[in-house]
Design an enzyme around this catalytic site. Structure first.
Site, PDB file in Angstrom:
ATOM      1  N   LYS A  14      -2.949   5.420 -91.765  1.00 27.41           N
ATOM      2  CA  LYS A  14      -3.800   4.188 -92.001  1.00 27.41           C
ATOM      3  C   LYS A  14      -4.366   3.545 -91.353  1.00 27.41           C
ATOM      4  O   LYS A  14      -5.556   2.888 -91.685  1.00 27.41           O
ATOM      5  CB  LYS A  14      -2.021   4.166 -92.059  1.00 27.41           C
ATOM      6  CG  LYS A  14      -2.229   2.972 -92.780  1.00 27.41           C
ATOM      7  CD  LYS A  14      -1.122   1.726 -92.982  1.00 27.41           C
ATOM      8  CE  LYS A  14      -0.025   1.773 -94.336  1.00 27.41           C
ATOM      9  NZ  LYS A  14       1.307   0.940 -94.218  1.00 27.41           N
ATOM     10  N   ASP A  70       2.299  -4.892 -96.096  1.00 25.72           N
ATOM     11  CA  ASP A  70       3.103  -3.460 -96.911  1.00 25.72           C
ATOM     12  C   ASP A  70       2.872  -3.784 -97.826  1.00 25.72           C
ATOM     13  O   ASP A  70       1.766  -4.992 -98.528  1.00 25.72           O
ATOM     14  CB  ASP A  70       4.311  -5.027 -95.998  1.00 25.72           C
ATOM     15  CG  ASP A  70       5.656  -3.971 -96.383  1.00 25.72           C
ATOM     16  OD1 ASP A  70       5.263  -3.243 -95.774  1.00 25.72           O
ATOM     17  OD2 ASP A  70       6.279  -4.485 -97.012  1.00 25.72           O
TER      18      ASP A  70
HETATM   19  P1  IMP Z   1       3.010   0.910 -97.190  1.00 18.37           P
HETATM   20  O1  IMP Z   1       3.681  -0.492 -96.653  1.00 18.37           O
HETATM   21  O2  IMP Z   1       2.013   0.492 -96.676  1.00 18.37           O
HETATM   22  O3  IMP Z   1       4.250   1.639 -95.695  1.00 18.37           O
HETATM   23  O4  IMP Z   1       3.858   1.361 -98.488  1.00 18.37           O
HETATM   24  C1  IMP Z   1       5.172   1.499 -99.105  1.00 18.37           C
HETATM   25  C2  IMP Z   1       4.879   2.241 -99.754  1.00 18.37           C
HETATM   26  O5  IMP Z   1       3.844   2.247-100.767  1.00 18.37           O
HETATM   27  C3  IMP Z   1       4.279   4.099 -99.303  1.00 18.37           C
HETATM   28  O6  IMP Z   1       5.844   4.550 -98.982  1.00 18.37           O
HETATM   29  C4  IMP Z   1       3.718   4.098-100.507  1.00 18.37           C
HETATM   30  O7  IMP Z   1       5.089   4.954-101.646  1.00 18.37           O
HETATM   31  C5  IMP Z   1       3.651   3.052-101.695  1.00 18.37           C
HETATM   32  N1  IMP Z   1       2.051   3.261-101.665  1.00 18.37           N
HETATM   33  C6  IMP Z   1       1.672   2.358-100.662  1.00 18.37           C
HETATM   34  N2  IMP Z   1       0.344   2.124-100.716  1.00 18.37           N
HETATM   35  C7  IMP Z   1       0.051   3.484-101.738  1.00 18.37           C
HETATM   36  C8  IMP Z   1      -1.707   3.360-102.229  1.00 18.37           C
HETATM   37  O8  IMP Z   1      -2.718   3.578-101.813  1.00 18.37           O
HETATM   38  N3  IMP Z   1      -1.246   4.731-102.913  1.00 18.37           N
HETATM   39  C9  IMP Z   1       0.441   5.131-103.749  1.00 18.37           C
HETATM   40  N4  IMP Z   1       1.137   4.554-102.511  1.00 18.37           N
HETATM   41  C10 IMP Z   1       0.757   3.427-101.519  1.00 18.37           C
END
Ligand code: IMP
Length: 192
Positions: A14, A70
């Site tokens: 990330k 997020d």
């Molecule tokens: P976070 O807030 O970036 O941790 O995202 C939360 C959840 O959303 C992750 O665990 C993924 O399952 C999903 N997610 C976030 N970004 C993406 C993306 O670009 N493609 C697919 N799934 C995503």
């Protein structure tokens, strides 16, 4: 404009993606790595609240401006779920595969598969200034997985018939929720 900042995540992938997106959006900042902080619990009821919680905690721990994101998947036929619970849709320690299986089984053969990814960004400065921005990409949930790229729900989220896992990173980064959120942030900051 922001000489140095920390990306409030422990996920190296990330950090690398964010660095590229910041550069593409014209936000000239040096991303500082190798700093430590305690894990931040995502107890917010909204994506923006969670992004702010993370950015505030990491700014306080490091003394540097901190950028947090997020992301949630909002599926129309599920009343906007999983939303803020996207990462733990199938349970607290669910894998990407388990989350995707859960989503596909809840949707079954329903024809309304409209969905969107939404990313909230929060940038918090040591003087207490807080800037937030949001990015959205509209698409639909496919009936089965397609493509080998990306992560998370990418194999089942399609834009104009192509899943994010099929389109390759460069194409994804042009249209993604995160790219759009960073572009919106650049606009608020007057960068670019
Ligand atoms: P976070 O807030 O970036 O941790 O995202 C939360 C959840 O959303 C992750 O665990 C993924 O399952 C999903 N997610 C976030 N970004 C993406 C993306 O670009 N493609 C697919 N799934 C995503």
């Amino acid at each position: 404009m922001i000489p140095r900042l920390v990306i409030a995540t422990k996920n190296q992938g990330k950090v690398a993606e964010m660095r590229d997106l910041l550069q593409a959006a014209g936000i000239a900042a040096e991303v500082v790595e190798g700093l430590e902080w305690d894990d931040v619990e995502e107890t917010g009821e909204t994506l923006e609240e969670n992004a702010l919680l993370k950015a505030r905690a990491v700014c306080e721990a490091t003394g540097l401006p901190a950028l947090a994101d997020d992301t949630g998947l909002e599926v129309e036929a599920l009343g906007g779920r999983p939303g803020v619970r996207t990462g733990r849709f199938a349970g607290p320690d669910a894998t990407y595969d388990e989350n995707v299986d859960h989503l596909l089984s809840l949707l079954g053969d329903r024809s309304d598969r409209t969905a969107r990814f939404r990313t909230a960004l929060a940038l918090v400065f040591p003087d207490g200034t807080e800037v937030t921005a949001e990015g959205v990409v509209e698409g639909e949930i496919t009936f089965e997985r397609r493509g080998t790229g990306g992560f998370g729900y990418d194999p089942v989220f399609a834009v104009d018939g192509v899943t994010l896992a099929e389109m390759g990173m460069e194409a994804k980064n042009r249209i993604s929720h995160r790219a759009r959120a960073v572009a919106a942030l650049a606009e608020v900051l007057g960068a670019g």
